[in-house]
Design a protein around this motif. Structure first.
Motif, PDB file in Angstrom:
ATOM      1  N   LEU A 119      37.256  34.647  37.395  1.00 45.64           N
ATOM      2  CA  LEU A 119      38.335  34.596  38.098  1.00 45.64           C
ATOM      3  C   LEU A 119      38.218  32.976  38.788  1.00 45.64           C
ATOM      4  CD1 LEU A 119      37.584  37.849  39.753  1.00 45.64           C
ATOM      5  CD2 LEU A 119      39.552  37.302  38.786  1.00 45.64           C
ATOM      6  N   VAL A 120      39.442  32.437  39.253  1.00 44.16           N
ATOM      7  CA  VAL A 120      39.504  31.137  39.899  1.00 44.16           C
ATOM      8  C   VAL A 120      40.027  31.298  41.309  1.00 44.16           C
ATOM      9  CG1 VAL A 120      40.431  28.827  39.592  1.00 44.16           C
ATOM     10  CG2 VAL A 120      39.591  29.964  37.669  1.00 44.16           C
ATOM     11  N   ASP A 121      39.598  30.692  42.215  1.00 44.99           N
ATOM     12  CA  ASP A 121      40.065  30.858  43.630  1.00 44.99           C
ATOM     13  C   ASP A 121      39.503  29.493  44.344  1.00 44.99           C
ATOM     14  OD1 ASP A 121      41.525  31.769  45.529  1.00 44.99           O
ATOM     15  OD2 ASP A 121      40.533  33.680  46.002  1.00 44.99           O
ATOM     16  N   ASP A 122      40.315  29.197  45.382  1.00 50.11           N
ATOM     17  CA  ASP A 122      39.781  28.312  46.006  1.00 50.11           C
ATOM     18  C   ASP A 122      38.622  28.157  47.012  1.00 50.11           C
ATOM     19  OD1 ASP A 122      40.920  29.919  47.668  1.00 50.11           O
ATOM     20  OD2 ASP A 122      42.484  28.656  48.848  1.00 50.11           O
ATOM     21  N   ILE A 123      38.629  29.598  47.583  1.00 43.51           N
ATOM     22  CA  ILE A 123      37.254  29.634  48.377  1.00 43.51           C
ATOM     23  C   ILE A 123      36.501  30.900  48.643  1.00 43.51           C
ATOM     24  CG2 ILE A 123      38.619  29.941  50.446  1.00 43.51           C
ATOM     25  CD1 ILE A 123      36.788  28.269  52.078  1.00 43.51           C
ATOM     26  N   ILE A 124      35.337  31.130  48.738  1.00 44.39           N
ATOM     27  CA  ILE A 124      34.795  32.511  48.819  1.00 44.39           C
ATOM     28  C   ILE A 124      34.410  32.545  50.155  1.00 44.39           C
ATOM     29  CG2 ILE A 124      32.765  31.653  47.739  1.00 44.39           C
ATOM     30  CD1 ILE A 124      32.167  34.579  47.034  1.00 44.39           C
ATOM     31  N   THR A 125      34.691  33.560  50.854  1.00 39.18           N
ATOM     32  CA  THR A 125      34.195  33.866  52.149  1.00 39.18           C
ATOM     33  C   THR A 125      33.248  35.071  51.954  1.00 39.18           C
ATOM     34  OG1 THR A 125      36.129  35.023  52.795  1.00 39.18           O
ATOM     35  CG2 THR A 125      36.249  33.053  53.527  1.00 39.18           C
ATOM     36  N   THR A 126      33.742  36.265  52.221  1.00 38.68           N
ATOM     37  CA  THR A 126      32.918  37.589  52.046  1.00 38.68           C
ATOM     38  C   THR A 126      32.803  37.890  50.431  1.00 38.68           C
ATOM     39  OG1 THR A 126      34.665  39.041  52.198  1.00 38.68           O
ATOM     40  CG2 THR A 126      33.728  38.317  54.378  1.00 38.68           C
ATOM     41  N   GLY A 127      33.731  37.386  49.747  1.00 39.55           N
ATOM     42  CA  GLY A 127      33.913  37.903  48.442  1.00 39.55           C
ATOM     43  C   GLY A 127      34.475  39.068  48.085  1.00 39.55           C
ATOM     44  N   ALA A 128      35.145  39.766  48.972  1.00 43.05           N
ATOM     45  CA  ALA A 128      35.886  40.897  49.043  1.00 43.05           C
ATOM     46  C   ALA A 128      36.971  41.011  47.873  1.00 43.05           C
ATOM     47  CB  ALA A 128      36.188  41.636  50.142  1.00 43.05           C
ATOM     48  N   THR A 129      37.872  39.874  48.132  1.00 41.30           N
ATOM     49  CA  THR A 129      39.064  39.568  47.166  1.00 41.30           C
ATOM     50  C   THR A 129      38.540  39.581  45.818  1.00 41.30           C
ATOM     51  OG1 THR A 129      40.255  38.420  49.177  1.00 41.30           O
ATOM     52  CG2 THR A 129      40.970  38.195  46.952  1.00 41.30           C
ATOM     53  N   LEU A 130      37.728  38.519  45.477  1.00 41.65           N
ATOM     54  CA  LEU A 130      37.146  38.307  43.851  1.00 41.65           C
ATOM     55  C   LEU A 130      36.442  39.687  43.587  1.00 41.65           C
ATOM     56  CD1 LEU A 130      35.336  34.903  44.518  1.00 41.65           C
ATOM     57  CD2 LEU A 130      37.512  35.369  43.302  1.00 41.65           C
ATOM     58  N   GLU A 131      35.826  40.420  44.532  1.00 43.88           N
ATOM     59  CA  GLU A 131      35.294  41.658  44.137  1.00 43.88           C
ATOM     60  C   GLU A 131      36.347  42.717  43.733  1.00 43.88           C
ATOM     61  OE1 GLU A 131      32.269  44.753  43.465  1.00 43.88           O
ATOM     62  OE2 GLU A 131      32.447  42.466  43.311  1.00 43.88           O
ATOM     63  N   ILE A 132      37.315  42.894  44.478  1.00 42.16           N
ATOM     64  CA  ILE A 132      38.587  43.895  44.043  1.00 42.16           C
ATOM     65  C   ILE A 132      39.010  43.493  42.757  1.00 42.16           C
ATOM     66  CG2 ILE A 132      40.439  43.273  45.293  1.00 42.16           C
ATOM     67  CD1 ILE A 132      39.436  46.648  44.867  1.00 42.16           C
ATOM     68  N   CYS A 133      39.299  41.958  42.458  1.00 40.50           N
ATOM     69  CA  CYS A 133      39.865  41.512  41.316  1.00 40.50           C
ATOM     70  C   CYS A 133      39.080  41.896  40.175  1.00 40.50           C
ATOM     71  CB  CYS A 133      40.290  40.013  41.250  1.00 40.50           C
ATOM     72  SG  CYS A 133      41.272  39.640  42.409  1.00 40.50           S
ATOM     73  N   ALA A 134      37.722  41.863  40.185  1.00 43.73           N
ATOM     74  CA  ALA A 134      36.622  41.992  39.369  1.00 43.73           C
ATOM     75  C   ALA A 134      36.673  43.427  38.806  1.00 43.73           C
ATOM     76  CB  ALA A 134      35.366  41.698  39.641  1.00 43.73           C
ATOM     77  N   GLU A 135      36.725  44.308  39.998  1.00 44.29           N
ATOM     78  CA  GLU A 135      36.819  45.912  39.831  1.00 44.29           C
ATOM     79  C   GLU A 135      37.986  46.239  38.788  1.00 44.29           C
ATOM     80  OE1 GLU A 135      36.832  50.007  42.121  1.00 44.29           O
ATOM     81  OE2 GLU A 135      36.675  48.048  43.141  1.00 44.29           O
ATOM     82  N   LEU A 136      39.198  45.375  39.182  1.00 44.47           N
ATOM     83  CA  LEU A 136      40.421  45.806  38.216  1.00 44.47           C
ATOM     84  C   LEU A 136      40.337  45.342  36.995  1.00 44.47           C
ATOM     85  CD1 LEU A 136      43.478  45.138  40.805  1.00 44.47           C
ATOM     86  CD2 LEU A 136      42.807  47.076  39.899  1.00 44.47           C
ATOM     87  N   LEU A 137      39.729  44.137  36.795  1.00 47.87           N
ATOM     88  CA  LEU A 137      39.502  43.836  35.250  1.00 47.87           C
ATOM     89  C   LEU A 137      38.590  44.445  34.371  1.00 47.87           C
ATOM     90  CD1 LEU A 137      39.564  39.841  35.979  1.00 47.87           C
ATOM     91  CD2 LEU A 137      41.291  41.042  35.012  1.00 47.87           C
ATOM     92  N   LYS A 138      37.536  45.076  35.113  1.00 53.62           N
ATOM     93  CA  LYS A 138      36.512  45.844  34.499  1.00 53.62           C
ATOM     94  C   LYS A 138      37.112  47.333  34.029  1.00 53.62           C
ATOM     95  CE  LYS A 138      32.171  43.784  35.558  1.00 53.62           C
ATOM     96  NZ  LYS A 138      30.805  43.917  35.949  1.00 53.62           N
ATOM     97  N   GLN A 139      38.060  47.709  35.008  1.00 49.55           N
ATOM     98  CA  GLN A 139      38.674  48.854  34.641  1.00 49.55           C
ATOM     99  C   GLN A 139      39.549  48.770  33.486  1.00 49.55           C
ATOM    100  OE1 GLN A 139      40.815  50.209  38.477  1.00 49.55           O
ATOM    101  NE2 GLN A 139      38.949  50.693  39.282  1.00 49.55           N
ATOM    102  N   ALA A 140      40.055  47.725  33.344  1.00 52.02           N
ATOM    103  CA  ALA A 140      40.944  47.471  32.009  1.00 52.02           C
ATOM    104  C   ALA A 140      39.985  47.131  30.806  1.00 52.02           C
ATOM    105  CB  ALA A 140      41.831  45.958  32.354  1.00 52.02           C
ATOM    106  N   GLY A 141      38.859  47.205  30.911  1.00 50.89           N
ATOM    107  CA  GLY A 141      37.804  47.112  29.834  1.00 50.89           C
ATOM    108  C   GLY A 141      37.096  45.745  29.871  1.00 50.89           C
ATOM    109  N   ILE A 142      37.275  44.704  30.632  1.00 46.68           N
ATOM    110  CA  ILE A 142      36.617  43.738  30.506  1.00 46.68           C
ATOM    111  C   ILE A 142      35.080  43.810  30.937  1.00 46.68           C
ATOM    112  CG2 ILE A 142      36.389  41.361  31.560  1.00 46.68           C
ATOM    113  CD1 ILE A 142      39.304  41.274  31.476  1.00 46.68           C
ATOM    114  N   LYS A 143      34.047  43.567  30.010  1.00 42.78           N
ATOM    115  CA  LYS A 143      32.780  43.786  30.364  1.00 42.78           C
ATOM    116  C   LYS A 143      31.930  43.024  31.285  1.00 42.78           C
ATOM    117  CE  LYS A 143      32.088  46.043  25.526  1.00 42.78           C
ATOM    118  NZ  LYS A 143      31.257  45.827  24.519  1.00 42.78           N
ATOM    119  N   ARG A 144      32.373  41.861  31.413  1.00 41.00           N
ATOM    120  CA  ARG A 144      31.714  40.778  32.430  1.00 41.00           C
ATOM    121  C   ARG A 144      32.926  40.146  32.972  1.00 41.00           C
ATOM    122  NH1 ARG A 144      29.603  39.650  27.692  1.00 41.00           N
ATOM    123  NH2 ARG A 144      30.629  37.459  27.675  1.00 41.00           N
ATOM    124  N   VAL A 145      32.571  39.734  34.469  1.00 40.45           N
ATOM    125  CA  VAL A 145      33.634  39.044  35.132  1.00 40.45           C
ATOM    126  C   VAL A 145      32.939  38.182  36.127  1.00 40.45           C
ATOM    127  CG1 VAL A 145      35.566  39.325  36.906  1.00 40.45           C
ATOM    128  CG2 VAL A 145      35.144  41.067  35.206  1.00 40.45           C
TER     129      VAL A 145
END
Length: 255
Positions: free
Chosen positions: A221-247
């Motif tokens: 995932l690529v983003d400009d800034i991480i604060t709590t990490g919640a946005t990146l985390e939910i994106c990672a969860e969706l990608l893993k639900q799609a079958g991606i093993k490592r995010v």
């Protein structure tokens, strides 16, 4: 596509440099010296690249969850120990801490709309990617609804196109943001609680079903800034639900 993008970027860059010669020199946001075209002088740019190289070679000094620099902790920072926000992400690498003049640099890129910074930031992301996550495709975090209409551009999309066009990095633009609710509008309790985070953010992103047919083994995932990490985390969860093993994730800055 890559050659065309490089040609267009060269034309825009040449035009920008020509315009910079006609305008008064900018002031470097770091040292205060004069700087043409970019708000960071050549010397400070080299220092940024050197410090990034040192950070890449010393990943053991970073939190294994959020990627922030450890002060006195070992492996996991204090905030991540007290919070379960980050669980699906397999690693985050912020290039720089969001402090001092770097705040001004991000402001110029995002708020003042200085597109000449996009190729420079792309070169920094590329340095981290080729060492830490070589060959793994990038997934840009999408903008909030209406952002492009209001501001005329999406900085993360610009960054992704630069990395794809200049360096040939694989980029999958598969996420779509449905909600405009922002992290800064959440309370601290909402930010740090995984339950509240899911409630607040889970409806905010959409992953097309077509992507689930042949997902890659891993993604960054690529983003400009991480604060709590919640946005990146939910994106990672969706990608893993799609079958991606490592995010994983790369961000320009970390708060």
């Amino acid at each position: 596509m890559g050659l065309l993008f490089k040609t267009l970027l060269f034309i825009r860059s040449a035009a920008g440099h020509a315009l910079a010669l006609l305008l008064p020199p900018q002031t470097c946001v770091s040292c205060g010296k004069e700087s043409l075209y970019l708000p960071v002088c050549i010397s400070c740019r080299e220092e940024m690249k050197a410090s990034l190289k040192e950070a890449i070679e010393a990943t053991e000094t970073r939190c294994k969850r959020c990627g922030r620099i450890l002060i006195s902790e070992k492996e996991i920072c204090l905030e991540c120990r007290e919070s379960d926000t980050i669980a699906c992400l397999d690693g985050v690498f912020p290039l720089y801490p969001y402090v001092l003049w770097k705040k001004k640099l991000l402001f110029l890129w995002k708020t003042e709309g200085l597109p000449s910074l996009s190729p420079f930031f792309a070169s920094l992301v590329y340095e981290a990617w080729k060492t830490l996550y070589p060959g793994i495709p990038l997934v840009p975090v999408p903008p909030r609804p209406g952002k492009i209409f209001r501001e005329g551009r999406d900085q993360i999309d610009e960054l992704s196109r630069c990395m794809q066009g200049l360096y040939g990095l694989p980029v999958f633009k598969v996420l779509k943001r449905l909600s405009s609710r922002q992290q800064k509008k959440l309370s601290r309790a909402e930010r740090l609680s995984r339950t509240e985070k899911r409630y607040a953010l889970k409806p905010a992103f959409l992953l097309p079903t077509s992507f689930k047919a042949s997902p890659p083994e891993a993604a960054v995932l690529v983003d400009d800034i991480i604060t709590t990490g919640a946005t990146l985390e939910i994106c990672a969860e969706l990608l893993k639900q799609a079958g991606i093993k490592r995010v994983y994730a790369i961000t320009l800055f970390s708060c």
